[in-house]
Design an enzyme around this catalytic site. Structure first.
Site, PDB file in Angstrom:
ATOM      1  N   GLU A 155       0.808  -1.217   0.000  1.00 43.62           N
ATOM      2  CA  GLU A 155       0.000   0.000   0.000  1.00 43.62           C
ATOM      3  C   GLU A 155       0.843   1.270   0.000  1.00 43.62           C
ATOM      4  O   GLU A 155       0.430   2.295  -0.553  1.00 43.62           O
ATOM      5  CB  GLU A 155      -0.948  -0.002   1.204  1.00 43.62           C
ATOM      6  CG  GLU A 155      -2.058  -1.045   1.123  1.00 43.62           C
ATOM      7  CD  GLU A 155      -1.676  -2.402   1.679  1.00 43.62           C
ATOM      8  OE1 GLU A 155      -2.550  -3.286   1.767  1.00 43.62           O
ATOM      9  OE2 GLU A 155      -0.483  -2.582   2.048  1.00 43.62           O
ATOM     10  N   PHE A 170     -12.065  -7.083  13.657  1.00 44.13           N
ATOM     11  CA  PHE A 170     -10.955  -7.566  12.829  1.00 44.13           C
ATOM     12  C   PHE A 170     -10.591  -6.531  11.765  1.00 44.13           C
ATOM     13  O   PHE A 170     -11.445  -6.041  11.044  1.00 44.13           O
ATOM     14  CB  PHE A 170     -11.342  -8.887  12.164  1.00 44.13           C
ATOM     15  CG  PHE A 170     -10.284  -9.427  11.238  1.00 44.13           C
ATOM     16  CD1 PHE A 170      -9.065  -9.873  11.741  1.00 44.13           C
ATOM     17  CD2 PHE A 170     -10.489  -9.463   9.861  1.00 44.13           C
ATOM     18  CE1 PHE A 170      -8.083 -10.368  10.893  1.00 44.13           C
ATOM     19  CE2 PHE A 170      -9.516  -9.955   9.011  1.00 44.13           C
ATOM     20  CZ  PHE A 170      -8.303 -10.409   9.527  1.00 44.13           C
ATOM     21  N   GLN A 171      -9.314  -6.204  11.693  1.00 48.34           N
ATOM     22  CA  GLN A 171      -8.761  -5.225  10.763  1.00 48.34           C
ATOM     23  C   GLN A 171      -9.435  -3.854  10.893  1.00 48.34           C
ATOM     24  O   GLN A 171      -9.617  -3.136   9.910  1.00 48.34           O
ATOM     25  CB  GLN A 171      -8.818  -5.733   9.315  1.00 48.34           C
ATOM     26  CG  GLN A 171      -7.851  -6.880   9.060  1.00 48.34           C
ATOM     27  CD  GLN A 171      -7.617  -7.187   7.605  1.00 48.34           C
ATOM     28  OE1 GLN A 171      -8.478  -6.946   6.756  1.00 48.34           O
ATOM     29  NE2 GLN A 171      -6.447  -7.724   7.279  1.00 48.34           N
ATOM     30  N   LYS A 181     -17.883  -0.820   5.354  1.00 43.74           N
ATOM     31  CA  LYS A 181     -18.329  -1.817   4.380  1.00 43.74           C
ATOM     32  C   LYS A 181     -19.838  -1.768   4.161  1.00 43.74           C
ATOM     33  O   LYS A 181     -20.308  -1.951   3.021  1.00 43.74           O
ATOM     34  CB  LYS A 181     -17.899  -3.220   4.837  1.00 43.74           C
ATOM     35  CG  LYS A 181     -18.049  -4.270   3.743  1.00 43.74           C
ATOM     36  CD  LYS A 181     -17.347  -5.559   4.108  1.00 43.74           C
ATOM     37  CE  LYS A 181     -17.419  -6.566   2.958  1.00 43.74           C
ATOM     38  NZ  LYS A 181     -16.714  -7.833   3.300  1.00 43.74           N
ATOM     39  N   MET A 229      24.345   8.612   2.302  1.00 43.84           N
ATOM     40  CA  MET A 229      24.235   9.892   3.003  1.00 43.84           C
ATOM     41  C   MET A 229      24.469   9.707   4.495  1.00 43.84           C
ATOM     42  O   MET A 229      25.054  10.573   5.156  1.00 43.84           O
ATOM     43  CB  MET A 229      22.876  10.529   2.740  1.00 43.84           C
ATOM     44  CG  MET A 229      22.789  11.985   3.172  1.00 43.84           C
ATOM     45  SD  MET A 229      23.940  13.061   2.270  1.00 43.84           S
ATOM     46  CE  MET A 229      23.037  13.334   0.754  1.00 43.84           C
TER      47      MET A 229
END
Length: 593
Positions: free
Chosen positions: A58, A120-121, A170, A488
């Site tokens: 993502e 959940f999630q 949802k 760096m």
């Protein structure tokens, strides 16, 4: 929100989202499916207007959307699921916020009756993303859904651009509601000012006409204001004859090959740009925000200058550096008015003083601060960028980078003459940005050459996106400058921490050629300066994703450099055996030129 067009169609929330995106002109979505967004993925399956690109992470989705937005001028769109899908996007959202990139990020959420139950999630997406977005929404009813999508595009693209999150439970995606079209969309309270105050513009132009040591200081705001802004900037610079410099994010707004361009300024800017900024008497800042990488120690920043600051974001004015004249407005519109006022008033630059100023600038230029020596044994990273530029400068080429030394060398040695060709992570400095950003730029410009200039450490942050490039047959090129260090970090450890190289050596690196082949891409390696041109030619010729592993000198440092705590004209230069003046000393005790 006010709309005139109201269609009485009723459809599911997922279908409402897709129709709203289509009506906003969206062509590509970068995403990764999960349970909380499956209704939207089902709606995507049933249509052909929008192309979905399946990323491998993502964070990569948001960076790809950034590359698409930065190179095309259109907002990028992201679709991720709830919980870890949303949290994985946070780095990209923060990156887009700091670099003012317009992104619409659609996130799945658990059903409304489960919000707050640790389902959940589930995560508090709006709470988590509030500090790293321009605005965010939690949609609670399908009746609001289409309006919110249209409003999000307005917020993301008007004023100072930035990312907007729409969190979609949802059950809202499944429930039905009416569709509201996008005609004449306006936010109730958010109406950024685009026209600059005419009296202040006249005052600014009068101040410019009296300047003896002027300099234009330009930034990413010119790019964000569109191609017209870059054209107007060029006209004003030629009209005045003033020197011009740019931040990292503003490169390409003014041609780097033009004599009036002093190069990039800031921590790794040129000697002439930083000294001109320090010694100028009038500084015209257009679309930049006085970032700490530009100013150095604030109490020593351009102490003798009158400062004009043009920015569409009023919160950027007087935030770190006090300006003598602040103009809130769109860069293109303010530039257009500046040109008109200059011409109407018949202003001319102070020729004698300006000639003397250019003589001083030419003395600084003669220092040749980017000079390096290339032999026939080990490839210098600067030389690799130079050869890449020479091989690609006559093509319409788009360059992305990861973050580190290679990024600064790319900014110094690849000369951008057009806007929207340079995509890099400036504000957040996100390793792993370049490859997904290149994928986004390639999708925005099919058939054009897109090259990600990378380091061997940064590229591994999002190397999985090679799979995305391969799946969609995107011929992106990854050009790795491999010095086997986090370069760096190693440089700072050498110069500021007594050469104690704590955890900066990249041990157990992969065989990049085999790694590329494992992702169904082409891998090439170059170890000798004499072979470099041929490898670059081969890379360009291959119509597939290509990863080139260029072995460069391990201990090369990126100069000039303004160390932390130093003034912006206190710069470390490479030692070429020249007779330098006595060094100054920074607060850290670092010897400075």
């Amino acid at each position: 929100m006010q709309t005139e067009q109201r269609e009485q169609q009723t459809m599911s929330g997922a279908e409402l989202v897709i129709k709203a995106l289509v009506d906003q002109g969206v062509e590509v979505i970068f995403g990764y499916p999960g349970g909380a967004v499956l209704p939207i993925y089902d709606a995507l399956f049933k249509q052909n207007a929008i192309r979905h690109v399946l990323v491998r992470h993502e964070q990569g989705a948001v960076h790809a959307a950034e590359g698409y937005a930065r190179s095309t001028g259109k907002p990028g769109v992201v679709l991720v699921t709830s919980g870890p899908g949303a949290t994985n996007a946070v780095t990209g959202l923060t990156d887009a916020l700091l670099d003012s990139i317009p992104i619409i990020c659609l996130t799945g959420q658990v059903a409304t009756h489960l919000v707050g139950t640790d389902a959940f999630q589930e995560c508090d997406t709006t709470g988590i993303t509030r500090p790293c977005t321009k605005h965010n929404y939690l949609v609670k009813s399908p009746a609001d859904l289409a309006r919110i999508v249209h409003e999000a595009f307005y917020v993301a693209t008007n004023g100072r651009p930035g990312p907007v999150v729409i969190d979609l439970p949802k059950d809202v995606q499944v429930a039905h509601g009416p569709y509201t079209g996008p005609a004449n969309v306006r936010h109730k309270t958010y109406s950024p000012r685009v026209e600059g105050d005419d009296n202040k513009i006249r005052e600014a132009v009068a101040l410019m006409a009296q300047a003896e040591r002027p300099v234009f200081y330009t930034g990413g705001g010119i790019i964000n204001a569109g191609p017209k802004a870059a054209k107007l900037l060029r006209e004003l610079v030629k009209l005045t004859g003033f020197p011009i410099t740019s931040t990292l994010m503003g490169l390409g707004a003014y041609p780097a090959t033009d004599r009036q361009f002093l190069g990039m300024l800031g921590m790794h800017g040129t000697w002439e740009a930083n000294h001109a900024m320090h010694d100028c008497d009038v500084m015209i800042n257009i679309g930049a925000r006085f970032d700490d990488r530009i100013t150095g120690r604030l109490n020593a920043f351009s102490p003798g200058s009158k400062k004009i600051h043009v920015d569409i974001d009023p919160s950027s004015h007087n935030k770190t550096v006090r300006a003598d004249l602040c103009i809130v407005g769109d860069a293109a519109r303010v530039l257009e008015r500046m040109i008109a006022v200059w011409k109407e008033a018949g202003y001319k630059p102070k020729v004698k003083a300006l000639d003397a100023w250019w003589q001083q600038i030419d003395q600084w230029r003669a220092r040749d601060c980017l000079r390096f020596t290339q032999d026939d044994k080990i490839i210098k990273p600067q030389y690799a960028i130079q050869r890449l530029y020479e091989k690609t400068k006559h093509r319409e080429t788009f360059i992305t980078t990861e973050v580190g030394q290679h990024q600064m060398w790319a900014a110094q040695f690849y000369k951008f003459d057009e806007p929207n060709r340079w995509m890099t992570s400036g504000g957040l400095g996100t390793m792993g940005y370049g490859l997904p950003a290149a994928i986004g730029a390639q999708l925005g410009h099919p058939g054009k050459l897109v090259v990600d200039i990378a380091g061997e450490a940064s590229i591994l942050m999002n190397i999985q996106e090679l799979g995305t490039a391969a799946q969609y047959r995107l011929p992106v090129k990854v050009f790795i400058l491999n010095n086997e260090y986090m370069g760096m970090v190693r440089q700072w450890q050498e110069l500021l921490h007594g050469s104690r190289y704590s955890e900066s050596y990249s041990e157990a690196l992969p065989d990049f050629v085999k790694l590329a082949e494992a992702f169904h891409c082409v891998g090439l390696r170059c170890t000798k300066p004499g072979d470099l041109d041929g490898v670059i030619d081969e890379m360009i010729k291959i119509d597939r994703p290509v990863l080139v592993d260029v072995a460069v000198s391990k201990n090369e440092n990126c100069f000039p450099m303004v160390p932390s705590g130093a003034a912006h004209n206190e710069m470390i230069l490479p030692n070429h055996g020249d007779a330098d003046p006595e060094p100054a000393v920074s607060e850290e005790g670092m010897a400075l030129v």
